[in-house]
Enzyme design. Structure first.
Site, mmCIF file in Angstrom:
data_model
loop_
_atom_site.group_PDB
_atom_site.id
_atom_site.type_symbol
_atom_site.label_atom_id
_atom_site.label_comp_id
_atom_site.label_asym_id
_atom_site.label_seq_id
_atom_site.Cartn_x
_atom_site.Cartn_y
_atom_site.Cartn_z
ATOM 1 N N GLU A 6 0.712 -1.196 0.185
ATOM 2 C CA GLU A 6 0.174 0.062 -0.239
ATOM 3 C C GLU A 6 0.945 1.397 -0.194
ATOM 4 O OE1 GLU A 6 -3.957 -2.035 2.858
ATOM 5 O OE2 GLU A 6 -2.088 -0.693 3.767
ATOM 6 N N PRO A 7 1.445 1.421 -1.015
ATOM 7 C CA PRO A 7 2.260 2.757 -1.514
ATOM 8 C C PRO A 7 1.252 4.052 -1.765
ATOM 9 C CG PRO A 7 2.816 1.072 -3.138
ATOM 10 C CD PRO A 7 1.675 0.604 -2.328
ATOM 11 N N ARG A 32 2.256 7.985 0.261
ATOM 12 C CA ARG A 32 3.337 9.246 0.182
ATOM 13 C C ARG A 32 4.689 8.607 -0.876
ATOM 14 N NH1 ARG A 32 4.645 11.499 5.096
ATOM 15 N NH2 ARG A 32 3.232 9.393 6.021
ATOM 16 N N CYS A 75 -4.609 32.583 11.730
ATOM 17 C CA CYS A 75 -4.350 33.655 13.468
ATOM 18 C C CYS A 75 -4.328 32.456 14.297
ATOM 19 C CB CYS A 75 -6.138 34.237 13.716
ATOM 20 S SG CYS A 75 -6.023 35.082 15.015
ATOM 21 N N GLU A 76 -2.975 31.411 14.360
ATOM 22 C CA GLU A 76 -2.341 30.639 14.834
ATOM 23 C C GLU A 76 -1.044 31.631 15.024
ATOM 24 O OE1 GLU A 76 -3.973 28.527 17.245
ATOM 25 O OE2 GLU A 76 -6.206 28.431 17.090
#
Length: 432
Positions: free
Chosen positions: A291-292, A294, A362-363
């Site tokens: 299950e590649p 990335r 706004c963090e």
């Protein structure tokens, strides 16, 4: 030298991806912008397919882990390349079906599939369910009976492997929300229950030990553990399972110091472990799934931003603010993930300007990278953050009511729009 082999510096001194000038892409499609190199994606798919032929005599199938990047266009590409799909939600399954992907080449994962998702997947004629727990096993058997259908299943097993990765993305150890544990006898109990289910056929087992892993040994060990379990199931039930899904999690190059194992080398060494165990345990070689996710799309993508301000705080740091941030890439705030960045219109200049790349939300924690070395920049320059093809678009949000970016695919240097940029109207579409 560029981080990945699909990146270039062109005659204008601009960063290019797959032969396409990133500055031209930013001008045509706007920023922030996800850019995916289709040729790179297809190249990796073909390598995995070829490795299945070489290492397992074609008795297997790579499944693209669509959670890494899911849209209709990537599903179409995976279908054209003869890949399977791993989906983890009704939404991912629906996307695949709308793209015309064959349901029989789809495996449905997840630790808490809903009744509606199970019913929908059965209606689609999905190839396999990867069953996570006894409650799901009972619900799936009951629902299949109500629909007068039969379905193949794999059991997700925790092989007890420490994958040496971030604690949030380790999934193979006993203390995980995913799967059945071997140590407690839970996995064997589940296998026996599945074998006796009226509307299910237990065809095999599945494991996944984590993500962004650079070592081969944990994958080899997982294969040995899983084949040992297949042997034990045969000894206790008389049933020899014919399929083994070894998951994914292969690392990619995010920064120069990352040294991922060549994927075909991984395939070779793990297949050696599989064949050795099959001979030792007198097992028929099972059909192998991997299950590649990335590793197929990560290095194939980058994200383009426009720089809005450069704020120098003497003796402290310099903030370079961009028109995106945690809404299109939350991985730094989640995992402190490392990235490399390039001022795309000055890619041929020295990268000696140390900055903190700040998002627009706004963090205070909305950062893309700290201590990044980039080219000297001013407002209006275009910044490219590299290796963002995986878990950026798929994890994007509308925090602060920020519209999500467009997605462009590049093939042979030519771009095409795959996902439109969200509008303000899209943001309020479901408001009442």
């Amino acid at each position: 030298m560029m981080l990945n082999d699909n990146l270039q510096i062109n005659a204008a001194g601009h960063l290019a991806i797959g032969g396409a000038d990133t500055i031209a892409l930013a001008e045509e499609f706007g920023t922030p912008l996800y850019v995916m190199d289709e040729d790179k994606i297809r190249q990796v798919c073909r390598m995995y397919k070829s490795s299945i032929e070489t290492c397992y005599g074609g008795n297997g199938l790579p499944l693209f882990a669509s959670k890494a990047f899911c849209c209709k266009e990537i599903c179409r590409i995976m279908n054209e390349e003869g890949m399977g799909l791993d989906v983890v939600s009704g939404g991912e399954l629906y996307t695949a079906m709308q793209a015309g992907f064959p349901a029989k080449r789809i495996q449905f994962h997840g630790n808490n599939k809903t009744q509606d998702e199970i019913s929908y997947a059965l209606s689609c004629g999905i190839g396999h369910f990867v069953v996570d727990n006894l409650s799901e096993l009972e619900l799936l058997d009951e629902t299949a009976g109500e629909k007068h259908c039969h379905v193949d299943i794999l059991l997700r097993i925790k092989p007890g492997i420490d994958a040496h990765t971030h604690q949030f993305i380790r999934t193979g150890q006993i203390d995980s929300k995913f799967g059945f544990a071997l140590e407690t006898g839970e996995a064997m109990d589940a296998a026996k229950a599945a074998i006796h289910a009226k509307n299910l056929t237990l065809t095999g087992v599945h494991c996944h030990i984590g993500s962004q892993i650079f070592e081969i040994q944990p994958f080899e060990l997982a294969a040995k553990v899983m084949l040992g379990f297949i042997r034990d199931v045969r000894a206790e039930t008389g049933v020899e399972l014919q399929e083994l899904n070894l998951g994914g999690g292969f690392g990619i190059k995010y920064v120069e110091n990352d040294q991922p194992v060549p994927y075909d080398r991984y395939m070779e060494l793990v297949s050696n472990a599989v064949h050795m165990c099959c001979n030792e345990y007198d097992l028929t070689a099972p059909k192998i799934y991997i299950e590649p996710g990335r590793s197929i799309v990560g290095e194939a993508g980058l994200t383009l931003y426009k720089i809005g301000s450069v704020k120098q705080i003497p003796n402290i740091r310099t903030y370079v603010s961009i028109d995106g941030g945690m809404t299109d890439n939350p991985r730094y705030i989640l995992y402190q993930s490392q990235y490399e960045a390039v001022v795309a219109n000055k890619a041929n200049e020295s990268a000696d300007f140390e900055v903190t790349i700040a998002g627009r939300c706004c963090e205070s924690g909305d950062l893309i990278q700290e201590g990044a070395k980039i080219q000297r920049c001013i407002p209006g320059d275009i910044l490219a953050v590299l290796s963002t093809g995986a878990y950026n678009y798929s994890m994007a949000s509308n925090y602060n009511r920020v519209p999500r970016p467009a997605v462009v695919f590049v093939k042979d240097g030519a771009p095409r729009l795959a996902v439109r940029r969200e509008s303000y109207e899209d943001l309020i579409r479901n408001d009442i």
